[in-house]
Enzyme design. Structure first.
Site, short mmCIF file in Angstrom:
data_model
loop_
_atom_site.label_atom_id
_atom_site.label_comp_id
_atom_site.label_asym_id
_atom_site.label_seq_id
_atom_site.Cartn_x
_atom_site.Cartn_y
_atom_site.Cartn_z
N VAL A 172 4.82 -16.41 -0.04
CA VAL A 172 5.28 -17.27 1.05
C VAL A 172 4.06 -18.02 1.58
CG1 VAL A 172 6.38 -17.36 3.32
CG2 VAL A 172 7.21 -15.76 1.57
N ALA A 192 0.79 10.81 4.66
CA ALA A 192 0.67 11.59 5.89
C ALA A 192 1.35 10.82 7.03
CB ALA A 192 -0.80 11.82 6.22
N THR A 218 -1.20 8.12 0.98
CA THR A 218 -1.28 9.58 0.93
C THR A 218 -0.06 10.22 1.59
OG1 THR A 218 -3.65 9.27 1.07
CG2 THR A 218 -2.89 11.49 1.36
N HIS A 244 -6.40 1.64 7.61
CA HIS A 244 -5.49 1.60 8.76
C HIS A 244 -5.94 0.48 9.69
CE1 HIS A 244 -5.02 6.26 8.08
NE2 HIS A 244 -4.39 5.55 7.16
N MET A 259 0.82 -1.21 0.00
CA MET A 259 0.00 0.00 0.00
C MET A 259 0.85 1.26 0.00
SD MET A 259 -3.31 -0.36 2.43
CE MET A 259 -4.64 -1.51 2.03
N THR A 300 1.45 4.55 9.58
CA THR A 300 2.66 4.00 8.93
C THR A 300 3.95 4.46 9.60
OG1 THR A 300 1.39 3.96 6.90
CG2 THR A 300 3.74 3.62 6.69
#
Ligand code: FAD
Length: 515
Positions: free
Chosen positions: A234, A133, A131, A437, A126, A483
């Protein structure tokens, strides 16, 4: 590369090349360049350097192609929306470019479920579509038992190339922040500010949005001991006597399989597929897949009042930066995190006859009321499109969640009035899962008490050599974009591995079939 069915050996195996997996590769390349790292991703390379954000592809067709190639094995219904209201439609299950939805199992019975639950399958994960931020967690979002959290967040900012002020002086940014501050700062414990963003300005003035390419950095790309295997799933982490032995992999191009030995495996395969791989491998700590939390999201759009018409934006490319990105930090009293951004930098596409920067999108993310029983379960009998155990999501919003969503909505209306006029009417509550998220499914804890999956170095309880990474590791009810924190936690895990005496494989074995 096709596998020949034989075995190979490495010192470290990393599963997943999103920002979390890339952070392990980076720290280990910096601190232990002697270690042979095999790095697998089920998805293809869609950008250059591998893992780069597709927003950096200025050609519309090239970008659309990279997005489609990130959308899993069989993208069926590519129902991208072009309106904000489209996202609010649960029935349509509309999806953002570069991501694809869970076909089945996103809801059980009459629960709300996660109808907008989405994935990306490409090198960079992702992180090639995000974005960018990168706010820091504050107050109860922070993981209190990590004394070195601020140091880790500094390091994560370095890896992601975060800049606090890159767009702070965008033409309308000061005015947006002034109006927000006047309305909010006097009564809150954290002040409004510019949103830290993982983006840099190139010599020609263009913006380069960070993806895993930036996290990898030149040091990983130059490391002859870091080997990237795209389109390689995997399928199993092998263990014996409570110790990691390696992984089984399957090439998704030709179906060939291989067995790779390694004493250390890091699973950074997102908050759903990390617990899925552990489950498929028979590694099933009681908290695995539980404490699932997504951030309930409410959005609003406002046309700024009384601003001079903006000339064309300063930066070439698809992103306009006239009004910058502003940040309304989470507080315990108001348990949501807000970002105010020009709409064409937001994940919500907007088509309209409006001057650059003049319409801002407000995105508010609420901290979830975390419950053990909100969870993803895996089916030993039914398989998903990759042949892995199918997912079933048990997920509900509580009364506390409803109160947070209502409070966030009324705050957005008030802020909208401060800034200008609402464009689409009232704020819209997105379907659960839309925040992208997803947290808690492999959560970190201080004690092996059944309420966490890994210790404070991200090592899975009870399995020597196995580490988990990604938003699933976050144990707190975090409302801000995760993140940066996820990369910080990955740094902690990678440092633990780098400092440990990882036994290197005998050189003959190290060559394996991929020398
Ligand atoms: P991912 O990036 O999801 O990577 C996981 C990788 O694992 C994938 O590449 C996948 O192919 C691979 N994988 C999975 N299973 C296997 C397997 N069995 N074998 C091999 N490989 C496997 N976050 C923010 O903090 N700020 C933002 O502004 C923001 N905006 C966003 C906007 C959009 C449109 C999107 C899509 C996301 C946004 N996010 C944002 C979320 C952010 O992208 C994620 O938090 C971040 O990418 C998570 O990193 P990760 O490495 O844990 O997982």
């Amino acid at each position: 590369p096709p596998f020949d069915g034989t075995s190979a050996a490495a010192d470290i195996i990393i599963v997943g090349t999103g920002p979390a997996g890339a952070a392990y590769a980076r720290i280990l390349s910096e601190e232990r360049p002697d270690l042979l790292i095999f790095h697998f991703d089920a998805g293809p390379v869609v950008s250059d350097p591998p893992g780069a954000h597709v927003k950096n592809l200025l050609d519309d067709e090239a970008r659309a192609s990279a997005q489609r190639r990130s959308e899993g094995p069989a993208p069926t219904d590519h129902a991208m929306t072009d309106t904000m209201a489209g996202y609010a439609s649960d029935a349509a299950r509309i999806v953002r470019p570069g991501t694809y939805l869970l076909d089945d199992g996103y809801r059980v019975g009459d629960q709300v479920g996660l109808p907008a639950l989405a994935f990306s399958t490409n090198v960079g994960g992702m992180g090639a579509h995000w974005t960018c931020a990168c706010p820091r967690p504050g107050e109860s979002e922070r993981i209190e038992f990590l004394q070195d959290l601020d140091d880790l967040l500094d390091e994560a900012e370095r890896l992601l190339g975060v800049s606090a002020d890159l767009m702070a002086d965008a033409p309308l940014a000061g005015e947006v922040r002034k109006r927000l501050s006047e309305g909010l700062d006097g009564r809150r414990t954290r002040a409004v500010g510019p949103m830290p963003l993982a983006v840099r300005r190139e010599a020609d003035g263009r913006l380069w949005w960070s993806g895993s390419d930036v996290v990898f950095g030149d040091v990983t790309r130059a490391n002859p001991h870091h080997r990237l295997f795209p389109q390689t799933l995997v399928t199993k982490v092998r263990t014996a006597a409570g110790e990691v032995r390696g992984v089984d992999v399957r090439c998704l191009v030709d179906g060939s399989t291989a067995t790779i030995d390694a004493p250390v495996v890091v699973v950074a395969a997102d908050a759903f597929r990390t617990p899925q791989l552990l489950w498929a491998s028979g590694i099933r700590p009681p908290a695995l897949g539980r404490y699932l939390n997504d951030q309930p999201q409410v959005v609003h759009a406002v046309k700024l009042r009384d601003v001079p018409p903006q000339a064309a934006s300063r930066a070439a490319g698809p992103i306009d930066e006239a009004s910058g990105v502003s940040w309304v930090p989470f507080t315990v009293a108001e348990p949501f995190h807000g970002q105010v951004m020009q709409l064409d930098a937001s994940p919500v596409p907007y088509d309209g006859d409006i001057l650059p920067g003049e319409v801002v999108g407000l995105g508010w993310f609420c901290a979830k009321d975390i419950r053990e029983k909100d969870r993803v379960e895996f089916d030993d009998q039914i398989q998903d499109g990759f042949g892995m155990p199918a997912m079933k999501v048990h997920y509900e919003l509580t009364e506390a969640d409803r109160r947070s969503i209502a409070a966030a909505t009324s705050q957005m209306v008030a802020i909208g009035d401060l800034l200008g006029e609402a464009v689409f009417g009232d704020p819209i509550e997105f379907p659960p899962g839309a925040s992208l998220h997803y947290q808690g499914t492999t959560r970190m804890g201080q004690h092996d008490d059944g309420r966490s999956v890994c210790d404070d170095t991200c090592r899975v309880w009870g399995t020597t050599g196995l580490y988990v990474a990604g938003n699933g590791v976050i144990p707190t009810a975090m409302a801000c974009n995760p993140t940066l924190t996820t990369v910080a936690l990955a740094v902690r895990g990678a440092r633990a591995i780098a400092g440990a005496a990882v036994p290197t494989q005998p050189s003959a074995e190290r060559l394996g079939s991929h020398a």
